[in-house]
Scaffold this active site. Structure first.
Site, short mmCIF file in Angstrom:
data_model
loop_
_atom_site.label_atom_id
_atom_site.label_comp_id
_atom_site.label_asym_id
_atom_site.label_seq_id
_atom_site.Cartn_x
_atom_site.Cartn_y
_atom_site.Cartn_z
N LEU A 137 -10.11 4.49 2.69
CA LEU A 137 -8.81 3.84 2.68
C LEU A 137 -9.06 2.34 2.84
O LEU A 137 -9.78 1.92 3.75
CB LEU A 137 -7.95 4.34 3.84
CG LEU A 137 -6.55 3.72 3.84
CD1 LEU A 137 -5.67 4.39 2.79
CD2 LEU A 137 -5.89 3.81 5.19
N ARG A 194 0.84 -1.21 0.00
CA ARG A 194 0.00 0.00 0.00
C ARG A 194 0.87 1.26 0.00
O ARG A 194 0.54 2.26 -0.66
CB ARG A 194 -0.95 -0.01 1.21
CG ARG A 194 -1.95 1.15 1.17
CD ARG A 194 -2.99 1.03 2.26
NE ARG A 194 -2.40 1.13 3.58
CZ ARG A 194 -3.09 0.98 4.71
NH1 ARG A 194 -4.39 0.72 4.68
NH2 ARG A 194 -2.49 1.07 5.88
N ARG A 249 9.54 26.57 -2.39
CA ARG A 249 8.09 26.40 -2.36
C ARG A 249 7.43 26.75 -3.69
O ARG A 249 7.60 27.85 -4.21
CB ARG A 249 7.47 27.25 -1.24
CG ARG A 249 5.99 26.94 -1.04
CD ARG A 249 5.38 27.75 0.09
NE ARG A 249 3.98 27.34 0.30
CZ ARG A 249 2.97 27.73 -0.47
NH1 ARG A 249 3.20 28.54 -1.49
NH2 ARG A 249 1.74 27.30 -0.22
N LYS A 264 -2.96 6.88 1.17
CA LYS A 264 -2.67 7.17 2.58
C LYS A 264 -1.75 8.40 2.65
O LYS A 264 -0.54 8.30 2.87
CB LYS A 264 -2.06 5.94 3.27
CG LYS A 264 -2.27 5.93 4.77
CD LYS A 264 -2.07 4.56 5.35
CE LYS A 264 -1.93 4.53 6.86
NZ LYS A 264 -3.10 4.97 7.60
N HIS A 312 3.72 25.16 -5.90
CA HIS A 312 2.73 24.08 -6.01
C HIS A 312 3.18 23.03 -7.02
O HIS A 312 2.95 21.84 -6.85
CB HIS A 312 1.37 24.64 -6.43
CG HIS A 312 0.65 25.36 -5.33
ND1 HIS A 312 1.15 26.47 -4.72
CD2 HIS A 312 -0.54 25.11 -4.72
CE1 HIS A 312 0.32 26.89 -3.79
NE2 HIS A 312 -0.73 26.08 -3.76
C1 LIG Z 1 -9.08 6.95 7.09
C2 LIG Z 1 -8.62 5.61 7.53
N1 LIG Z 1 -9.37 4.54 7.24
C3 LIG Z 1 -9.01 3.30 7.63
C4 LIG Z 1 -7.85 3.09 8.36
C5 LIG Z 1 -7.48 1.71 8.78
O1 LIG Z 1 -6.41 1.21 8.01
P1 LIG Z 1 -5.49 0.06 8.53
O2 LIG Z 1 -6.35 -1.09 8.90
O3 LIG Z 1 -4.61 -0.24 7.37
O4 LIG Z 1 -4.73 0.59 9.70
C6 LIG Z 1 -7.03 4.16 8.66
C7 LIG Z 1 -5.80 3.97 9.42
O5 LIG Z 1 -5.08 4.85 9.73
C8 LIG Z 1 -7.42 5.46 8.23
O6 LIG Z 1 -6.65 6.53 8.51
#
Ligand SMILES: Cc1ncc(COP(=O)(O)O)c(C=O)c1O
Length: 290
Positions: A205, A54, A103, A149, A105
């Site tokens: 996520l 990931r 800096r 993430k 964007h």
């Molecule tokens: C927005 C969000 N959803 C879900 C999760 C859970 O993910 P994981 O099981 O990989 O820790 C996290 C973990 O930080 C998160 O920030």
């Protein structure tokens, strides 16, 4: 005892590292970077493969040039754990920012990414896991790439602070009247014996714990549906829980003023928690921890 962090391939003390953070780091200026949180049980990284997969995916989606190969990172993380003599339960945090440039964007394509990793002690949160938590429904104002993430967590940070002010552990994000996930955890609902959670698309996520729990449910022959959950379904759910790496499976006993399952932890939630614990025991045997 001195605590060490991994900084761009070197293992340094926190004091040594603090003089290296550039004010022109894009992570510092734009939140332009990604991260991972990996669980350590007795100092051993759990589900390391999926977490690193990931991490690499997040970098690829943001066009961040990886400063390491998977093998190099694993080697460096093992050294970090050894250098800290860390053999407890904890969290391993890895952060990669796009790099350093004046800096702007618009990012330069050939920046050298900046990364660090650190370990924090974090015992299993048994109280949360056994007694559950309250959550509060909030509008999801995050961007439309929640599958990455990213370090850019301001909506999550503000929502979580607001939830905690209301005495809740997590915000429960709703977008277009569909329940998405929590501020830092995935959301599951159980109705008539079926385990339901949001599909792994751009609006959540795809949690590593989420995927592990779905696998455990299949092994237990619990029917699973990955589909959108309407907000009204919250109030007729038999059970609800959330999942995240540091906290595993945590039951939800109230959603705002609505009490879930009479405030008790439900049977299927308990079954999945037991299966999670069992899978950990088997993994610990496999990797020689017990
Ligand atoms: C927005 C969000 N959803 C879900 C999760 C859970 O993910 P994981 O099981 O990989 O820790 C996290 C973990 O930080 C998160 O920030």
């Amino acid at each position: 005892m001195e605590k060490y962090i991994l900084w761009n391939g070197d293992i340094l003390t926190k004091e040594e590292k603090d003089s290296f953070v550039s004010f022109e780091d894009r992570g510092y200026q734009f939140g332009d970077g990604v991260y991972e949180v990996i669980r350590l049980y007795k100092g051993m990284a759990h589900l390391l493969g999926p977490h690193l997969e990931r991490l690499f995916r997040s970098m690829k989606e943001l066009e961040i040039v990886s400063p390491f190969t998977k093998e190099q990172l694993i080697d460096q993380l093992e050294k970090l754990i050894a250098k800290n003599h860390f053999d407890e339960d904890g969290n391993l945090y890895i952060q990669v920012t796009r790099g350093i440039q004046p800096r702007n964007h618009v990012y330069e394509r050939d920046l050298t990414a900046v990364y660090f990793a650190k370990i924090d002690q974090f015992p299993k949160p048994l109280d949360l896991m056994q007694n559950g938590v309250h959550v509060t429904v909030m509008e999801d104002i995050r961007w439309l790439r929640c599958d990455i993430k990213s370090l850019n967590l301001l909506p999550n940070v503000m929502a979580k602070a607001s939830a905690q002010r209301k005495g809740c552990y997590e915000p429960l994000f709703v977008r277009d009247d569909i329940v998405r996930e929590c501020g830092s955890a995935n959301f599951f609902l159980i109705k008539d014996g079926v385990l339901i959670t949001h599909p792994a698309n751009n609006l959540i996520l795809n949690g590593i714990t989420r995927m592990h729990v779905l696998q455990l449910a299949k092994e237990l022959t619990i029917p699973v549906e990955e589909r959108e959950i309407a907000r009204e379904e919250l109030y007729t759910a038999d059970e609800c829980f959330l999942t995240a790496t540091p906290i595993e499976i945590v039951p939800i006993t109230a959603i705002d003023d609505h009490i879930v399952n009479g405030g008790e932890v439900g049977e299927i939630t308990r079954k999945l928690q037991a299966a999670y614990e069992q899978s950990l025991t088997e993994w610990k045997h496999e990797v020689g921890l017990v």
